[in-house]
Design a protein around this motif. Structure first.
Motif, PDB file in Angstrom:
ATOM      1  N   MET A 129      49.110  -0.868  36.194  1.00  0.00           N
ATOM      2  CA  MET A 129      50.367  -0.192  35.967  1.00  0.00           C
ATOM      3  C   MET A 129      50.195   1.019  35.055  1.00  0.00           C
ATOM      4  SD  MET A 129      52.811  -3.557  35.566  1.00  0.00           S
ATOM      5  CE  MET A 129      54.283  -2.643  35.121  1.00  0.00           C
ATOM      6  N   ASN A 130      49.314   0.905  34.066  1.00  0.00           N
ATOM      7  CA  ASN A 130      49.045   2.046  33.186  1.00  0.00           C
ATOM      8  C   ASN A 130      48.408   3.192  33.960  1.00  0.00           C
ATOM      9  OD1 ASN A 130      50.069   0.707  30.939  1.00  0.00           O
ATOM     10  ND2 ASN A 130      48.073  -0.114  30.346  1.00  0.00           N
ATOM     11  N   LEU A 131      47.477   2.868  34.842  1.00  0.00           N
ATOM     12  CA  LEU A 131      46.840   3.899  35.664  1.00  0.00           C
ATOM     13  C   LEU A 131      47.850   4.516  36.627  1.00  0.00           C
ATOM     14  CD1 LEU A 131      43.456   2.106  36.463  1.00  0.00           C
ATOM     15  CD2 LEU A 131      43.818   3.993  34.855  1.00  0.00           C
ATOM     16  N   SER A 132      48.740   3.688  37.162  1.00  0.00           N
ATOM     17  CA  SER A 132      49.786   4.200  38.049  1.00  0.00           C
ATOM     18  C   SER A 132      50.669   5.196  37.310  1.00  0.00           C
ATOM     19  CB  SER A 132      50.644   3.044  38.574  1.00  0.00           C
ATOM     20  OG  SER A 132      49.865   2.110  39.288  1.00  0.00           O
ATOM     21  N   ALA A 133      50.987   4.881  36.055  1.00  0.00           N
ATOM     22  CA  ALA A 133      51.822   5.776  35.262  1.00  0.00           C
ATOM     23  C   ALA A 133      51.132   7.106  35.013  1.00  0.00           C
ATOM     24  CB  ALA A 133      52.177   5.104  33.932  1.00  0.00           C
ATOM     25  N   LEU A 183      54.385  -1.614  45.768  1.00  0.00           N
ATOM     26  CA  LEU A 183      53.683  -1.208  44.551  1.00  0.00           C
ATOM     27  C   LEU A 183      53.044  -2.396  43.840  1.00  0.00           C
ATOM     28  CD1 LEU A 183      56.228   1.346  43.015  1.00  0.00           C
ATOM     29  CD2 LEU A 183      54.264   1.789  44.508  1.00  0.00           C
ATOM     30  N   LYS A 184      53.074  -3.577  44.451  1.00  0.00           N
ATOM     31  CA  LYS A 184      52.682  -4.791  43.742  1.00  0.00           C
ATOM     32  C   LYS A 184      51.245  -5.221  43.935  1.00  0.00           C
ATOM     33  CE  LYS A 184      57.294  -6.708  43.116  1.00  0.00           C
ATOM     34  NZ  LYS A 184      58.166  -7.894  43.227  1.00  0.00           N
ATOM     35  N   ALA A 185      50.381  -4.346  44.442  1.00  0.00           N
ATOM     36  CA  ALA A 185      48.960  -4.684  44.482  1.00  0.00           C
ATOM     37  C   ALA A 185      48.455  -4.768  43.039  1.00  0.00           C
ATOM     38  CB  ALA A 185      48.181  -3.631  45.255  1.00  0.00           C
ATOM     39  N   PRO A 186      47.828  -5.871  42.654  1.00  0.00           N
ATOM     40  CA  PRO A 186      47.434  -6.026  41.251  1.00  0.00           C
ATOM     41  C   PRO A 186      46.238  -5.184  40.861  1.00  0.00           C
ATOM     42  CG  PRO A 186      46.670  -7.889  42.526  1.00  0.00           C
ATOM     43  CD  PRO A 186      47.520  -7.064  43.461  1.00  0.00           C
ATOM     44  N   ASP A 187      45.541  -4.614  41.845  1.00  0.00           N
ATOM     45  CA  ASP A 187      44.275  -3.952  41.546  1.00  0.00           C
ATOM     46  C   ASP A 187      44.194  -2.522  42.064  1.00  0.00           C
ATOM     47  OD1 ASP A 187      44.416  -4.820  44.130  1.00  0.00           O
ATOM     48  OD2 ASP A 187      42.439  -5.761  44.183  1.00  0.00           O
ATOM     49  N   ILE A 188      45.289  -1.942  42.544  1.00  0.00           N
ATOM     50  CA  ILE A 188      45.286  -0.566  43.042  1.00  0.00           C
ATOM     51  C   ILE A 188      46.408   0.205  42.348  1.00  0.00           C
ATOM     52  CG2 ILE A 188      45.357   0.960  45.048  1.00  0.00           C
ATOM     53  CD1 ILE A 188      44.771  -1.422  46.820  1.00  0.00           C
ATOM     54  N   ALA A 194      47.429  16.778  41.408  1.00  0.00           N
ATOM     55  CA  ALA A 194      47.669  15.606  40.563  1.00  0.00           C
ATOM     56  C   ALA A 194      46.548  14.577  40.697  1.00  0.00           C
ATOM     57  CB  ALA A 194      49.015  14.976  40.931  1.00  0.00           C
ATOM     58  N   ILE A 195      46.072  14.372  41.915  1.00  0.00           N
ATOM     59  CA  ILE A 195      44.991  13.410  42.147  1.00  0.00           C
ATOM     60  C   ILE A 195      43.688  13.926  41.539  1.00  0.00           C
ATOM     61  CG2 ILE A 195      43.556  12.365  43.949  1.00  0.00           C
ATOM     62  CD1 ILE A 195      46.084  12.146  45.662  1.00  0.00           C
ATOM     63  N   ASP A 196      43.425  15.206  41.691  1.00  0.00           N
ATOM     64  CA  ASP A 196      42.230  15.790  41.065  1.00  0.00           C
ATOM     65  C   ASP A 196      42.244  15.548  39.563  1.00  0.00           C
ATOM     66  OD1 ASP A 196      41.105  16.726  43.403  1.00  0.00           O
ATOM     67  OD2 ASP A 196      41.920  18.760  43.199  1.00  0.00           O
ATOM     68  N   GLN A 197      43.392  15.790  38.951  1.00  0.00           N
ATOM     69  CA  GLN A 197      43.527  15.593  37.511  1.00  0.00           C
ATOM     70  C   GLN A 197      43.335  14.127  37.144  1.00  0.00           C
ATOM     71  OE1 GLN A 197      43.681  17.826  35.250  1.00  0.00           O
ATOM     72  NE2 GLN A 197      44.039  16.499  33.475  1.00  0.00           N
ATOM     73  N   TYR A 198      43.851  13.232  37.973  1.00  0.00           N
ATOM     74  CA  TYR A 198      43.709  11.790  37.721  1.00  0.00           C
ATOM     75  C   TYR A 198      42.238  11.398  37.640  1.00  0.00           C
ATOM     76  CZ  TYR A 198      43.774   6.749  38.648  1.00  0.00           C
ATOM     77  OH  TYR A 198      43.560   5.393  38.587  1.00  0.00           O
TER      78      TYR A 198
END
Length: 400
Positions: A317-321, A350-355, A390-394
């Motif tokens: 969830m932190n990575l998603s944020a 959005l509930k995949a625990p690992d993605i 945004a993905i590049d920055q991630y």
């Protein structure tokens, strides 16, 4: 006994690239009698069919092999009778589904295929009669048991839909895998704009554009959960991404609300408590997509219905944020955003625990400006380039 008859111009989809040997729908008609309602689908050839009933809301489900439905959009409720709505589309590879919404408990008294004759083509005839809830529930149970018996030897839904997912990369490469999920599809059209545009078509067009933009960089491997107009369960969308060991999951949507003046994009990440009433209502509506299309989500496993948010998922969830924050920054340079752009809701996808996962509402189809923009390739390219940044920055922030 006089029949009140009208020709239905059905709200539907155009299935592109239909094979020459698939049956074609030539038209459809609704007949309203004093004692029953008759729904007729005209076909150019014989087809197999099965049906079953689902309650809450009351629906009649009719499955056929893949067919080419070329009837233009329209309103099924204009003729009155027991049928209050109609949806149809590709449910999964090999199966075309028709969903008849009925405003009160109604059962199928007759369903049969008539051969050509007297200048008429093949006709699939469905007669509906009103009944009580108890009788409907009994008929639903019996029809579901018969349907399940016929399907017992089928492969799993995920396996049947394996050819729906399309990957741009080669197995074994070390590029980050980005799963792009075009929301809705097939029998589930999603939101419908004031001009008749379907959310499912816009999300697919946007997903293809984003996939091309990411792939053209040479830095990413892209997985589309669907690259055709087909229905996918919410669980399947997540499972497709997890099976591919995706590093990110982006689900694309374009909602519709009552306020036609409200416009702008927003990005959602997972929360058990929605950030506002609008987010909660939207998540609830999206999570019911499986029920609407004829699948009861409540019987699905815990991955979709009630994942416990443990420590591992908190990191996800932190990575998603982080990704959501990047998207808000980059999208804000090019397109209109809502005032509260990053929101939180309990979306099943959005509930995949690992993605790390985000749901991107690209705009509102209830707003004419948003609806028109989302139908233009130039606007979709603008969105895709912003998401790429945004993905590049991630991945700069989190070493791959």
């Amino acid at each position: 006994m006089q029949m009140i008859c009208c020709v239905l111009v059905l709200q539907g989809i155009f299935l592109s690239g239909a094979m020459a040997d698939t049956a074609k729908v030539l038209g459809a008609r609704l007949g309203v009698y004093p004692d029953y309602t008759r729904f007729v689908i005209d076909l150019d050839r014989e087809v197999d069919f099965t049906h079953f009933l689902l309650p809450d809301p009351y629906r009649i489900i009719i499955d056929m092999p893949e067919i080419d439905w070329t009837a233009p959009p329209g309103n099924v409720t204009a003729g009155g009778g027991l049928i209050s709505g109609l949806r149809y589309g590709l449910f999964k590879p090999g199966t075309f589904r028709v969903v008849l919404d009925v405003g009160q408990p109604s059962v199928v008294s007759k369903i049969f295929l008539l051969p050509p004759g007297d200048g008429k083509s093949y006709r699939l005839v469905i007669d509906l009669v009103p009944t009580g809830r108890d009788a409907f529930m009994t008929a639903s149970r019996d029809s579901m048991q018969a349907y399940s018996a016929r399907s017992r030897n089928d492969t799993s839904s995920t396996e049947q839909s394996a050819d729906v997912a399309v990957s741009s990369g080669r197995p074994g490469n070390n590029k980050p895998v980005i799963a792009i999920d075009a929301g809705h599809g097939g029998v589930d059209p999603g939101a419908i704009g004031a001009d008749g545009v379907y959310e499912k078509n816009l999300t697919l067009a946007a997903a293809r554009e984003l996939a091309k933009t990411l792939t053209d960089t040479g830095r990413y491997q892209v997985l589309l959960t669907r690259d055709k107009d087909v229905f996918l369960r919410l669980q399947q969308r997540v499972e497709i991404a997890r099976k591919a060991n995706a590093d990110l999951f982006l689900s694309l949507h374009a909602d519709s609300i009552g306020d036609s003046k409200h416009r702008g994009a927003s990005v959602y990440t997972l929360s058990e408590n929605a950030s506002d009433k609008e987010a909660a209502a939207l998540a609830s509506k999206e999570n019911k997509a499986d029920v609407i299309a004829g699948i009861d989500l409540s019987v699905e496993n815990s991955l979709v219905q009630s994942i416990l948010i443990d420590l591992a998922q908190r990191e996800t969830m932190n990575l998603s944020a982080t990704l959501a924050s990047n998207m808000v920054t980059e999208l804000g340079q090019d397109i209109q955003l809502q005032r509260r752009t990053h929101r939180f809701a309990g979306f099943a996808v959005l509930k995949a625990p690992d993605i790390p996962s985000v749901l991107f509402e690209m705009g509102y189809l209830s707003n004419q400006t948003d609806a028109k923009l989302l139908q233009t390739p130039a606007h979709r390219k603008k969105i895709a380039k912003a998401v790429l940044r945004a993905i590049d920055q991630y991945f700069k922030q989190h070493e791959f």
